[in-house]
Design a protein around this motif. Structure first.
Motif, PDB file in Angstrom:
ATOM      1  N   MET A   1       0.903  -1.234   0.012  1.00 42.59           N
ATOM      2  CA  MET A   1      -0.184  -0.106   0.002  1.00 42.59           C
ATOM      3  C   MET A   1       0.939   1.349   0.039  1.00 42.59           C
ATOM      4  SD  MET A   1      -2.714   0.965   2.867  1.00 42.59           S
ATOM      5  CE  MET A   1      -3.343  -0.587   3.156  1.00 42.59           C
ATOM      6  N   GLU A   2       0.673   1.942  -1.034  1.00 37.73           N
ATOM      7  CA  GLU A   2       1.505   3.274  -1.128  1.00 37.73           C
ATOM      8  C   GLU A   2       0.965   4.743  -0.347  1.00 37.73           C
ATOM      9  OE1 GLU A   2       2.942   4.323  -5.028  1.00 37.73           O
ATOM     10  OE2 GLU A   2       3.410   2.068  -5.362  1.00 37.73           O
ATOM     11  N   ARG A   3      -0.294   4.627  -0.571  1.00 37.98           N
ATOM     12  CA  ARG A   3      -1.004   5.758   0.149  1.00 37.98           C
ATOM     13  C   ARG A   3      -2.245   5.092   1.085  1.00 37.98           C
ATOM     14  NH1 ARG A   3      -0.085  11.032  -1.713  1.00 37.98           N
ATOM     15  NH2 ARG A   3       1.085  11.032  -3.435  1.00 37.98           N
ATOM     16  N   GLN A   4      -2.792   5.984   1.763  1.00 37.32           N
ATOM     17  CA  GLN A   4      -4.157   5.763   2.773  1.00 37.32           C
ATOM     18  C   GLN A   4      -4.790   6.906   2.985  1.00 37.32           C
ATOM     19  OE1 GLN A   4      -3.676   3.873   6.853  1.00 37.32           O
ATOM     20  NE2 GLN A   4      -5.085   2.524   5.715  1.00 37.32           N
ATOM     21  N   ARG A   5      -6.080   6.899   3.119  1.00 42.20           N
ATOM     22  CA  ARG A   5      -6.878   8.173   3.493  1.00 42.20           C
ATOM     23  C   ARG A   5      -6.633   8.815   4.664  1.00 42.20           C
ATOM     24  NH1 ARG A   5     -12.698   8.667   1.345  1.00 42.20           N
ATOM     25  NH2 ARG A   5     -13.071   9.772   3.551  1.00 42.20           N
ATOM     26  N   LEU A   6      -6.442  10.123   4.873  1.00 48.90           N
ATOM     27  CA  LEU A   6      -5.959  10.698   6.055  1.00 48.90           C
ATOM     28  C   LEU A   6      -6.813  10.344   7.184  1.00 48.90           C
ATOM     29  CD1 LEU A   6      -4.244  12.702   7.407  1.00 48.90           C
ATOM     30  CD2 LEU A   6      -5.680  14.533   6.770  1.00 48.90           C
ATOM     31  N   ASP A   7      -8.287  10.150   6.881  1.00 47.52           N
ATOM     32  CA  ASP A   7      -8.841  10.014   8.094  1.00 47.52           C
ATOM     33  C   ASP A   7      -8.958   8.439   8.630  1.00 47.52           C
ATOM     34  OD1 ASP A   7     -10.184   8.785   5.955  1.00 47.52           O
ATOM     35  OD2 ASP A   7     -12.424   9.510   6.432  1.00 47.52           O
ATOM     36  N   LYS A   8      -8.911   7.552   7.728  1.00 48.58           N
ATOM     37  CA  LYS A   8      -8.547   6.298   8.121  1.00 48.58           C
ATOM     38  C   LYS A   8      -7.150   6.064   8.921  1.00 48.58           C
ATOM     39  CE  LYS A   8      -9.233   1.866   5.881  1.00 48.58           C
ATOM     40  NZ  LYS A   8      -9.479   1.099   4.189  1.00 48.58           N
ATOM     41  N   TRP A   9      -6.102   6.686   8.359  1.00 48.20           N
ATOM     42  CA  TRP A   9      -4.889   6.442   8.918  1.00 48.20           C
ATOM     43  C   TRP A   9      -4.954   7.039  10.458  1.00 48.20           C
ATOM     44  CZ3 TRP A   9      -1.139   9.098  11.344  1.00 48.20           C
ATOM     45  CH2 TRP A   9       0.180   8.531  11.703  1.00 48.20           C
ATOM     46  N   LEU A  10      -5.714   8.248  10.667  1.00 45.92           N
ATOM     47  CA  LEU A  10      -5.637   8.808  12.105  1.00 45.92           C
ATOM     48  C   LEU A  10      -6.404   7.926  12.895  1.00 45.92           C
ATOM     49  CD1 LEU A  10      -6.740  12.286  10.975  1.00 45.92           C
ATOM     50  CD2 LEU A  10      -4.557  11.931  12.169  1.00 45.92           C
ATOM     51  N   TRP A  11      -7.264   7.005  12.444  1.00 45.65           N
ATOM     52  CA  TRP A  11      -8.221   6.095  13.053  1.00 45.65           C
ATOM     53  C   TRP A  11      -7.333   4.990  13.466  1.00 45.65           C
ATOM     54  CZ3 TRP A  11     -11.226   1.797  11.343  1.00 45.65           C
ATOM     55  CH2 TRP A  11     -12.070   1.155  12.328  1.00 45.65           C
ATOM     56  N   HIS A  12      -6.764   4.443  12.363  1.00 40.52           N
ATOM     57  CA  HIS A  12      -5.829   3.211  12.533  1.00 40.52           C
ATOM     58  C   HIS A  12      -4.722   3.512  13.662  1.00 40.52           C
ATOM     59  CE1 HIS A  12      -7.058   1.038   8.688  1.00 40.52           C
ATOM     60  NE2 HIS A  12      -7.960   1.173   9.387  1.00 40.52           N
ATOM     61  N   ALA A  13      -4.080   4.741  13.586  1.00 39.79           N
ATOM     62  CA  ALA A  13      -3.073   5.150  14.322  1.00 39.79           C
ATOM     63  C   ALA A  13      -3.504   5.325  15.741  1.00 39.79           C
ATOM     64  CB  ALA A  13      -2.172   6.318  13.921  1.00 39.79           C
ATOM     65  N   ARG A  14      -4.734   5.427  16.149  1.00 39.97           N
ATOM     66  CA  ARG A  14      -5.454   5.638  17.305  1.00 39.97           C
ATOM     67  C   ARG A  14      -5.226   7.010  17.781  1.00 39.97           C
ATOM     68  NH1 ARG A  14      -7.372   1.590  20.446  1.00 39.97           N
ATOM     69  NH2 ARG A  14      -7.846  -0.219  19.683  1.00 39.97           N
ATOM     70  N   VAL A  15      -5.089   8.107  16.865  1.00 44.97           N
ATOM     71  CA  VAL A  15      -4.825   9.332  17.318  1.00 44.97           C
ATOM     72  C   VAL A  15      -6.292   9.817  17.769  1.00 44.97           C
ATOM     73  CG1 VAL A  15      -4.579  11.678  16.360  1.00 44.97           C
ATOM     74  CG2 VAL A  15      -3.106   9.772  15.520  1.00 44.97           C
ATOM     75  N   VAL A  16      -7.523   9.253  17.324  1.00 47.57           N
ATOM     76  CA  VAL A  16      -8.989   9.476  17.710  1.00 47.57           C
ATOM     77  C   VAL A  16      -9.605   8.187  17.802  1.00 47.57           C
ATOM     78  CG1 VAL A  16      -9.281  11.628  16.401  1.00 47.57           C
ATOM     79  CG2 VAL A  16      -9.492   9.511  15.228  1.00 47.57           C
ATOM     80  N   ARG A  17     -10.706   8.097  18.538  1.00 46.95           N
ATOM     81  CA  ARG A  17     -11.391   6.943  18.818  1.00 46.95           C
ATOM     82  C   ARG A  17     -12.354   6.421  17.789  1.00 46.95           C
ATOM     83  NH1 ARG A  17     -13.118   7.274  25.173  1.00 46.95           N
ATOM     84  NH2 ARG A  17     -10.956   7.570  25.616  1.00 46.95           N
ATOM     85  N   ALA A  18     -12.681   7.375  16.756  1.00 48.66           N
ATOM     86  CA  ALA A  18     -13.837   6.953  15.756  1.00 48.66           C
ATOM     87  C   ALA A  18     -13.438   7.622  14.561  1.00 48.66           C
ATOM     88  CB  ALA A  18     -15.127   7.274  16.221  1.00 48.66           C
ATOM     89  N   ARG A  19     -13.528   6.860  13.449  1.00 49.39           N
ATOM     90  CA  ARG A  19     -13.296   7.297  12.101  1.00 49.39           C
ATOM     91  C   ARG A  19     -13.984   8.613  11.593  1.00 49.39           C
ATOM     92  NH1 ARG A  19     -12.850   4.018   6.568  1.00 49.39           N
ATOM     93  NH2 ARG A  19     -12.393   5.977   5.235  1.00 49.39           N
ATOM     94  N   THR A  20     -15.231   8.899  12.289  1.00 43.96           N
ATOM     95  CA  THR A  20     -15.951  10.057  12.164  1.00 43.96           C
ATOM     96  C   THR A  20     -15.327  11.252  12.702  1.00 43.96           C
ATOM     97  OG1 THR A  20     -17.623   9.359  13.786  1.00 43.96           O
ATOM     98  CG2 THR A  20     -18.335   8.834  11.709  1.00 43.96           C
ATOM     99  N   SER A  21     -14.653  10.883  13.978  1.00 43.90           N
ATOM    100  CA  SER A  21     -14.115  11.928  14.756  1.00 43.90           C
ATOM    101  C   SER A  21     -12.917  12.356  14.076  1.00 43.90           C
ATOM    102  CB  SER A  21     -13.755  11.668  16.266  1.00 43.90           C
ATOM    103  OG  SER A  21     -14.846  11.072  16.943  1.00 43.90           O
ATOM    104  N   ALA A  22     -12.263  11.314  13.293  1.00 42.73           N
ATOM    105  CA  ALA A  22     -10.861  11.858  12.502  1.00 42.73           C
ATOM    106  C   ALA A  22     -11.460  12.709  11.240  1.00 42.73           C
ATOM    107  CB  ALA A  22     -10.229  10.484  11.825  1.00 42.73           C
ATOM    108  N   ALA A  23     -12.593  12.378  10.490  1.00 43.21           N
ATOM    109  CA  ALA A  23     -12.962  13.157   9.451  1.00 43.21           C
ATOM    110  C   ALA A  23     -13.350  14.690  10.028  1.00 43.21           C
ATOM    111  CB  ALA A  23     -14.153  12.452   8.724  1.00 43.21           C
TER     112      ALA A  23
END
Length: 89
Positions: free
Chosen positions: A1-23
């Motif tokens: 994988m070369e790229r990933q959506r910003l909101d998805k990465w923030l959620w996967h990296a546990r910066v936020v608790r939910a993907r909607t919060s990341a968005a």
């Protein structure tokens, strides 16, 4: 994988608790990629990008070093980023 959506990465990296919060965080302009404000949650990030994220409890500066297909536990996210922020005491 070369790229990933910003909101998805923030959620996967546990910066936020939910993907909607990341968005929402991105849409409100609280995330910068390599110094440029980004407001599109679907923006693709790549390895080497530096994210500056303004959160309620402070600012985090993270360098993207990897991606994952799924959100894992807290231990598994250590391979996704390097924390460039000030060392904590």
């Amino acid at each position: 994988m070369e790229r990933q959506r910003l909101d998805k990465w923030l959620w996967h990296a546990r910066v936020v608790r939910a993907r909607t919060s990341a968005a929402a965080l991105v849409e409100r302009g609280h995330v910068r990629i390599n110094g440029m404000r980004e407001t599109s949650p679907g923006h693709g990030i790549k390895v080497g990008d530096v994210l500056t994220i303004a959160l309620d409890r402070g600012v985090r500066v993270l360098k993207v070093v990897g991606f994952t297909e799924r959100r894992g536990d807290a231990e598994s996210v250590t391979g996704l980023y390097a924390d460039l922020g000030m060392p904590r005491e």
